[in-house]
Design an enzyme around this catalytic site. Structure first.
Site, PDB file in Angstrom:
ATOM      1  N   ASP A 203      10.359  -0.735  11.981  1.00  0.00           N
ATOM      2  CA  ASP A 203      10.068  -1.180  10.793  1.00  0.00           C
ATOM      3  C   ASP A 203       8.779  -2.151  11.665  1.00  0.00           C
ATOM      4  OD1 ASP A 203       9.679  -2.605   8.413  1.00  0.00           O
ATOM      5  OD2 ASP A 203      10.953  -3.751   8.115  1.00  0.00           O
ATOM      6  N   GLY A 235       4.706   2.000   6.917  1.00  0.00           N
ATOM      7  CA  GLY A 235       3.318   3.210   5.711  1.00  0.00           C
ATOM      8  C   GLY A 235       2.580   2.145   7.617  1.00  0.00           C
ATOM      9  N   ASP A 255       9.236  -2.282  -0.612  1.00  0.00           N
ATOM     10  CA  ASP A 255      10.408  -2.670  -0.380  1.00  0.00           C
ATOM     11  C   ASP A 255      10.746  -2.254  -1.796  1.00  0.00           C
ATOM     12  OD1 ASP A 255      10.535  -2.892   2.268  1.00  0.00           O
ATOM     13  OD2 ASP A 255      12.258  -4.776   1.881  1.00  0.00           O
TER      14      ASP A 255
HETATM   15  C1  GLA Z   1      11.890  -4.601   6.118  1.00  0.00           C
HETATM   16  C2  GLA Z   1      12.403  -3.614   5.628  1.00  0.00           C
HETATM   17  C3  GLA Z   1      13.191  -3.328   4.391  1.00  0.00           C
HETATM   18  C4  GLA Z   1      14.306  -3.835   5.922  1.00  0.00           C
HETATM   19  C5  GLA Z   1      14.007  -5.485   6.140  1.00  0.00           C
HETATM   20  C6  GLA Z   1      14.610  -5.857   7.094  1.00  0.00           C
HETATM   21  O1  GLA Z   1      11.605  -5.718   5.009  1.00  0.00           O
HETATM   22  O2  GLA Z   1      10.690  -2.359   4.363  1.00  0.00           O
HETATM   23  O3  GLA Z   1      13.726  -1.729   4.209  1.00  0.00           O
HETATM   24  O4  GLA Z   1      14.693  -2.802   6.805  1.00  0.00           O
HETATM   25  O5  GLA Z   1      12.605  -4.938   7.031  1.00  0.00           O
HETATM   26  O6  GLA Z   1      14.356  -7.274   7.807  1.00  0.00           O
END
Ligand code: GLA
Length: 587
Positions: A203, A235, A255
Site C-alpha cells: 500500500d 495505483g 478506498d
Molecule cells: C489504505 C488501503 C486500504 C487499507 C488501509 C490500511 O486505505 O487503501 O485498502 O489497506 O490503507 O491502513
C-alpha cells in the site's frame, strides 16, 4: 530525507523512492486454457490447480506471472480494520473452507494493516510510538493480537489448503501509521518468504518523488525470492500502464466504501460502487492475464448493501475481470451473500481465461448502462445491464446493438435461468440499484460492439458548466454537497470538512485535444489561501470577502475522449472551501 511527509499527487497513496531493477520472471506458471464452448458451468471455477470445467482441457501456455487469472481471496481490512487478530483470521480461513468459497476458487487469506507491533507518528496523526523491529531488524507482529506470530498463522492458513498474504508499505509507516518497510525491503521480503507469504499487498504510503523506482525495487526484490508471491500494489496516479509493468494487480481508485451510490447531501468519505465503476471506463486496455486493474476489495456482505446492490457490485467486478478479494466477515456470512460470492456462473465470467476486461457499450438512459465482456469462446459474450437508479428499469436489448447478427441464447447468470433463443431483442427488467448479468451464445456472427463514446461537451454556446454536485460528471471525496451558503448555481455546492483534504474528480468527454480554461466558482471562508492541484497544475483559492462566490482559473490540457481530471486540495483546516461549479471552455 523526510520520511513521513505526504506526497499528494498519487491517486491513492504517497510513495517512497528507492531504486532497483525488475529482472527475472516471477515464475513460469502453467495454465490450461479452455477452447471449447462452455455453456452451463456446473462445478468448480478456480484460479489455478483444482478441478475446473471452465478451464478444462486445452492449450498449455507459460506466462511470467502468478496471476494469470484475477486473484481470488479474502482480506481483513473491510470487516476487521485495525481490530484484526490471528484468531479472527484463523476463523476466516476455516469459514472460507466450510462456506464452499475455497471450492469455488478463493485462495488467498490476506492480513491487511495493523498486524504490526510498531506504531509510527505522522505529522497529521500522532500516535504512541512502539518498536516495530527486533535487534536484527525483523518486523514484529503485535504481541497481543498476534501472540503466535505471523509464521504460525501462515502455517495454519496453508494447512487449510489456502494461501497467505500480508500487507506493508514502502514508506516508514503504513497508511494506518504502523511500521512499514522503508530501508528494509530486502529484510522484509526475506522475512515474508520465511514466514510463507504468498501474496504481498504493498500500500503506497510513504514519501516519494519516483514511484516507478519503488515498484521496480519491490518487483526486483520479489523476483529474487525463492518463493512465488503475488504483487498487489496501489495505483500510481493514473498511469496504469506503469503499474502493470511491475505489479500483478494494482488499485485504480481510492478506498471503496459500503455504499452503492451516495445520495445528495451525504458525506462522502471515499468511493461508492458507482463512482468506482465510472473510473474503470477506458481502463480495459491495461488489464489482461498476469496484470489486473483492481477496483478494490469486495464490500458484498458488509453491512449496508442490499442483496441487489451486492449482486450489482459482484457482477460488475466479474465484468471488469477484477481480483475478487472478499472483505466481509465470513464467519457470520448470510447464505444469500455466500450464494453470490460462490456463484459459479458469475465466477466463470470473472475468471474467463481470455482475461479481457468488460467495457461500457451503451448508456440508454441516465441510470442504465450496458457493459459487454468478450469471453474466451468467440461465440459468447457476457452482458451486464446495470441500473444505478432507485427505480426498476425495463430495457429492450437489441441483439444487433451488442454485436450479435443472428439468433442467440440468453442465460441469466444470477437467476441460473435460460432465457431462451432470441432473434431480435429481449425486454429486460433491471431492479433498482441492481444488475442483470447475462451470458449470450450464438452460432451466428458475433462482433463485440465498440466502446460507448460519451457525447463530448459542446462548447458551441460558450463555456460548459459542470455542477460540483452532478454525480454523472463528478465524484468527490471527503466532502458533501450542501446548500447552506446562498447564491450557488445548480442544486447545491460541495464542501470539505475540518481536517480533511477535498478531492474531486471530473469526468470530461472532449471532442478535440487542446488546452482548455477551467474556472472554479468557489468560496474560501477562511483567512488563508488554499492551494489546489488540478491534474498537477496549481490553482489558488484566495480567501473570499463576505462569503461571496469568486472565481479561480487554471489552464487544463485535455485530450480527445474521456478525461478523468482530479482536483486535490489539502490542509482544509476548517473545511473552509466550497466549490460550486467548474466552467470549462477552449482557451
Ligand atoms: C489504505 C488501503 C486500504 C487499507 C488501509 C490500511 O486505505 O487503501 O485498502 O489497506 O490503507 O491502513
Amino acid at each position: 530525507m523526510k520520511k513521513n511527509a505526504l506526497v499528494n499527487w498519487t491517486l491513492n497513496k504517497p510513495l517512497l523512492p528507492k531504486c532497483g531493477e525488475s529482472t527475472a520472471l516471477a515464475l513460469l506458471a502453467l495454465v490450461t486454457m479452455m477452447t471449447g464452448p462452455s455453456a452451463g458451468f456446473a462445478d468448480s471455477v478456480t484460479n489455478r490447480g483444482t478441478s475446473t470445467p471452465a478451464l478444462a482441457g486445452a492449450t498449455i501456455i507459460a506466462r511470467p506471472s502468478l496471476a494469470l487469472l484475477p486473484p481470488m481471496g479474502w482480506n481483513s481490512w473491510n470487516c476487521l480494520t485495525e481490530h484484526v487478530t490471528e484468531q479472527a483470521v484463523r476463523e476466516m480461513a476455516d469459514a472460507m473452507v466450510s462456506s464452499g468459497m475455497k471450492d469455488a476458487g478463493y485462495q488467498y487469506i490476506v492480513v491487511d494493516d495493523f498486524w504490526e507491533q510498531g506504531r509510527v507518528s505522522k505529522p497529521e496523526r500522532k500516535v504512541e510510538e512502539r518498536p516495530g523491529r527486533d535487534a536484527q531488524g525483523i518486523l514484529l507482529a503485535d504481541p497481543v493480537r498476534f501472540p503466535s506470530g505471523i509464521k504460525a498463522l501462515a502455517d495454519y492458513v496453508h494447512s487449510k489448503g489456502l494461501k497467505f498474504g500480508v500487507y506493508t508499505s514502502p514508506g516508514e509507516s503504513t497508511c494506518g501509521c504502523n511500521t512499514a518497510s522503508y530501508g528494509h525491503i530486502e529484510t522484509d521480503l526475506n522475512t515474508f518468504a520465511a514466514w510463507g507469504v504468498d501474496f504481498i499487498k504493498l500500500d503506497m504510503c510513504g514519501d516519494a518523488e519516483q514511484p516507478e523506482a519503488v515498484l521496480q525495487e519491490w518487483r526486483a526484490g520479489i523476483n529474487r525470492l525463492n518463493r512465488p508471491m503475488i504483487f498487489s500494489s496501489s495505483g500510481i496516479g493514473y498511469d496504469y500502464a506503469l503499474s502493470g509493468r511491475y505489479a500483478d494487480m494494482w488499485r485504480t481508485t481510492t478506498d471503496l466504501m459500503t455504499k452503492f451510490r451516495y445520495p445528495p447531501g451525504q458525506f462522502r468519505k471515499q468511493e461508492c460502487i458507482c463512482s468506482v465503476i465510472d473510473q474503470q471506463i477506458g481502463l480495459e486496455r491495461y488489464s489482461g492475464p498476469g496484470h489486473w486493474n483492481d477496483p478494490d476489495m469486495l464490500r458484498a456482505g458488509n453491512a449496508g448493501l442490499s442483496l441487489d446492490e451486492c449482486r450489482a457490485h459482484f457482477g460488475m467486478w466479474a465484468m471488469l475481470a477484477a481480483p475478487l478479494i472478499a472483505g466481509n466477515d465470513l464467519r457470520i456470512m448470510k447464505p444469500e451473500v455466500r450464494d453470490i460470492l460462490i456463484n459459479r456462473e458469475v465466477l466463470a465470467v470473472d475468471q474467463d481465461p481470455a482475461g479481457r476486461q468488460g467495457y461500457l457499450v451503451q448508456q440508454p438512459e441516465k441510470d442504465l448502462q450496458v457493459w459487454v465482456r468478450p469471453l474466451v469462446d468467440p461465440t459468447q459474450i457476457a452482458v451486464a445491464l446495470l441500473n444505478r437508479g432507485s427505480v426498476a428499469i425495463t430495457n429492450e436489448l437489441s441483439l444487433a446493438s451488442i454485436g450479435i447478427h443472428g439468433p442467440a441464447f440468453f442465460r441469466d447468470l444470477f437467476a441460473h435461468q435460460d432465457l431462451g433463443l432470441q432473434t431480435n431483442s429481449l425486454a429486460i427488467t433491471v431492479p433498482a440499484h441492481g444488475i442483470r448479468l447475462l451470458k449470450i451464445s450464438t452460432f451466428e456472427f458475433l462482433t463485440p460492439p465498440p466502446a460507448y463514446v460519451f457525447p463530448p461537451l459542446d462548447f458551441s454556446q460558450g463555456p460548459v458548466r459542470i455542477e460540483a454536485e452532478d454525480d454523472s460528471r463528478v465524484c468527490f471525496y471527503k466532502g458533501y454537497a450542501t446548500n447552506a451558503l446562498p447564491q450557488f448555481s445548480g442544486e447545491s455546492y460541495v464542501t470539505g470538512v475540518k481536517a480533511y483534504s477535498l478531492r474531486m474528480r471530473f469526468n470530461l468527454p472532449i471532442a478535440k485535444t487542446d488546452t482548455y480554461l477551467g474556472t472554479f466558482r468557489y468560496q474560501n471562508t477562511g483567512k488563508e489561501a488554499i492551494l489546489g492541484k488540478l491534474n498537477g497544475s496549481s490553482v489558488t483559492f484566495a480567501p473570499t470577502s463576505e462569503g461571496k462566490w469568486q472565481t479561480a482559473s487554471v489552464a487544463l490540457p485535455l485530450k480527445a475522449g474521456m478525461n478523468h481530471v482530479q482536483l486535490y486540495c489539502s490542509g482544509l483546516e476548517q473545511g473552509d472551501l466550497a466549490i460550486d461549479c467548474l466552467d470549462l471552455q477552449p482557451q
